[in-house]
Design a protein around this motif. Sequence first.
Motif, PDB file in Angstrom:
ATOM      1  N   LEU A  12       0.832  -1.196   0.000  1.00 28.14           N
ATOM      2  CA  LEU A  12       0.000   0.000   0.000  1.00 28.14           C
ATOM      3  C   LEU A  12       0.870   1.251   0.000  1.00 28.14           C
ATOM      4  CD1 LEU A  12      -2.680   1.431   0.020  1.00 28.14           C
ATOM      5  CD2 LEU A  12      -2.770   1.110   2.510  1.00 28.14           C
ATOM      6  N   ASP A  13       1.915   1.266   0.805  1.00 30.20           N
ATOM      7  CA  ASP A  13       2.817   2.423   0.822  1.00 30.20           C
ATOM      8  C   ASP A  13       3.396   2.671  -0.566  1.00 30.20           C
ATOM      9  OD1 ASP A  13       2.301   2.399   3.538  1.00 30.20           O
ATOM     10  OD2 ASP A  13       4.373   2.021   4.137  1.00 30.20           O
ATOM     11  N   LEU A  14       3.838   1.616  -1.207  1.00 30.09           N
ATOM     12  CA  LEU A  14       4.406   1.729  -2.552  1.00 30.09           C
ATOM     13  C   LEU A  14       3.376   2.285  -3.534  1.00 30.09           C
ATOM     14  CD1 LEU A  14       6.566   1.170  -4.733  1.00 30.09           C
ATOM     15  CD2 LEU A  14       5.799  -1.200  -4.749  1.00 30.09           C
ATOM     16  N   LEU A  15       2.148   1.785  -3.470  1.00 30.23           N
ATOM     17  CA  LEU A  15       1.099   2.254  -4.373  1.00 30.23           C
ATOM     18  C   LEU A  15       0.781   3.726  -4.145  1.00 30.23           C
ATOM     19  CD1 LEU A  15      -1.323  -0.805  -4.216  1.00 30.23           C
ATOM     20  CD2 LEU A  15       0.283  -0.217  -6.045  1.00 30.23           C
ATOM     21  N   ILE A  16       0.731   4.142  -2.890  1.00 30.27           N
ATOM     22  CA  ILE A  16       0.460   5.551  -2.585  1.00 30.27           C
ATOM     23  C   ILE A  16       1.587   6.432  -3.108  1.00 30.27           C
ATOM     24  CG2 ILE A  16       0.269   7.248  -0.724  1.00 30.27           C
ATOM     25  CD1 ILE A  16      -1.154   5.012   0.921  1.00 30.27           C
ATOM     26  N   LEU A  17       2.821   6.054  -2.812  1.00 24.60           N
ATOM     27  CA  LEU A  17       3.964   6.868  -3.251  1.00 24.60           C
ATOM     28  C   LEU A  17       4.009   6.988  -4.768  1.00 24.60           C
ATOM     29  CD1 LEU A  17       6.711   5.570  -0.786  1.00 24.60           C
ATOM     30  CD2 LEU A  17       5.444   7.730  -0.652  1.00 24.60           C
ATOM     31  N   ARG A  18       3.762   5.887  -5.466  1.00 22.13           N
ATOM     32  CA  ARG A  18       3.774   5.919  -6.933  1.00 22.13           C
ATOM     33  C   ARG A  18       2.634   6.789  -7.462  1.00 22.13           C
ATOM     34  NH1 ARG A  18       7.528   5.193 -10.548  1.00 22.13           N
ATOM     35  NH2 ARG A  18       7.815   2.974 -10.439  1.00 22.13           N
ATOM     36  N   THR A  19       1.485   6.732  -6.810  1.00 22.75           N
ATOM     37  CA  THR A  19       0.318   7.480  -7.270  1.00 22.75           C
ATOM     38  C   THR A  19       0.513   8.980  -7.165  1.00 22.75           C
ATOM     39  OG1 THR A  19      -1.124   5.621  -6.684  1.00 22.75           O
ATOM     40  CG2 THR A  19      -2.182   7.764  -6.920  1.00 22.75           C
ATOM     41  N   ILE A  20       1.251   9.434  -6.164  1.00 24.45           N
ATOM     42  CA  ILE A  20       1.455  10.883  -6.011  1.00 24.45           C
ATOM     43  C   ILE A  20       2.828  11.328  -6.518  1.00 24.45           C
ATOM     44  CG2 ILE A  20      -0.184  11.060  -4.111  1.00 24.45           C
ATOM     45  CD1 ILE A  20       2.243  11.242  -2.201  1.00 24.45           C
ATOM     46  N   GLU A  21       3.488  10.452  -7.226  1.00 27.28           N
ATOM     47  CA  GLU A  21       4.840  10.755  -7.706  1.00 27.28           C
ATOM     48  C   GLU A  21       4.881  12.003  -8.582  1.00 27.28           C
ATOM     49  OE1 GLU A  21       8.525   8.474  -9.908  1.00 27.28           O
ATOM     50  OE2 GLU A  21       6.503   7.669 -10.158  1.00 27.28           O
ATOM     51  N   HIS A  22       3.897  12.200  -9.442  1.00 29.80           N
ATOM     52  CA  HIS A  22       3.960  13.290 -10.414  1.00 29.80           C
ATOM     53  C   HIS A  22       3.101  14.498 -10.069  1.00 29.80           C
ATOM     54  CE1 HIS A  22       6.457  10.835 -12.916  1.00 29.80           C
ATOM     55  NE2 HIS A  22       5.564   9.870 -12.873  1.00 29.80           N
ATOM     56  N   GLU A  23       2.091  14.288  -9.212  1.00 28.88           N
ATOM     57  CA  GLU A  23       1.277  15.430  -8.809  1.00 28.88           C
ATOM     58  C   GLU A  23       0.602  15.144  -7.471  1.00 28.88           C
ATOM     59  OE1 GLU A  23      -2.360  16.352 -10.980  1.00 28.88           O
ATOM     60  OE2 GLU A  23      -2.297  14.356 -11.841  1.00 28.88           O
ATOM     61  N   PRO A  24       0.440  16.182  -6.661  1.00 32.59           N
ATOM     62  CA  PRO A  24      -0.224  15.993  -5.366  1.00 32.59           C
ATOM     63  C   PRO A  24      -1.676  15.551  -5.551  1.00 32.59           C
ATOM     64  CG  PRO A  24       0.910  18.112  -5.463  1.00 32.59           C
ATOM     65  CD  PRO A  24       0.903  17.548  -6.849  1.00 32.59           C
ATOM     66  N   LYS A  25      -2.133  14.715  -4.624  1.00 37.68           N
ATOM     67  CA  LYS A  25      -3.514  14.259  -4.646  1.00 37.68           C
ATOM     68  C   LYS A  25      -4.028  14.177  -3.216  1.00 37.68           C
ATOM     69  CE  LYS A  25      -3.493  11.264  -8.780  1.00 37.68           C
ATOM     70  NZ  LYS A  25      -2.969  12.303  -9.574  1.00 37.68           N
ATOM     71  N   HIS A  26      -5.340  14.332  -3.058  1.00 40.75           N
ATOM     72  CA  HIS A  26      -5.947  14.144  -1.744  1.00 40.75           C
ATOM     73  C   HIS A  26      -6.323  12.667  -1.603  1.00 40.75           C
ATOM     74  CE1 HIS A  26      -9.934  14.190  -3.668  1.00 40.75           C
ATOM     75  NE2 HIS A  26      -9.497  15.257  -4.330  1.00 40.75           N
ATOM     76  N   GLY A  27      -6.654  12.269  -0.380  1.00 43.68           N
ATOM     77  CA  GLY A  27      -6.885  10.861  -0.085  1.00 43.68           C
ATOM     78  C   GLY A  27      -7.864  10.159  -1.005  1.00 43.68           C
ATOM     79  N   TRP A  28      -9.037  10.761  -1.207  1.00 39.55           N
ATOM     80  CA  TRP A  28     -10.047  10.117  -2.051  1.00 39.55           C
ATOM     81  C   TRP A  28      -9.535   9.963  -3.482  1.00 39.55           C
ATOM     82  CZ3 TRP A  28     -13.005  11.415  -6.346  1.00 39.55           C
ATOM     83  CH2 TRP A  28     -14.058  10.550  -6.627  1.00 39.55           C
TER      84      TRP A  28
END
Length: 109
Positions: A12-28
């Motif tokens: 999960l940590d890896l997926l979160i980090l990859r998901t926000i790698e290029h732009e900030p995102k909020h939780g939802w």
Amino acid sequence: MGKPTDLVQGTLDLLILRTIEHEPKHGWAIAKRIRQVSNEVLRVQQGSLYPALYRLEREGWIAGRWAATETGREAKFYSLTSTGRAHLQHEVAAWERLSGAIDLVIQRA
């Protein structure tokens, strides 16, 4: 047997980090993006997502800032820090080693 949506511990940590790698995102938006990219297979529940976000922020790998969403609501947007980028590179390399080894066993055992 686990459900297809069960995540290997630590992914999960890896997926979160990859998901926000290029732009900030909020939780939802993070949960929605993971679901979209995984073709609806991975569904991150709030009960897992927010504790992970808090943990990543405590580790210094992400930073949060409050801002308005596209709907005008206030939300905390998360982005990678420089140490978070380095940690992401390390975690991706570790994941590639692990998934490659698992793949070998599945193909050859």
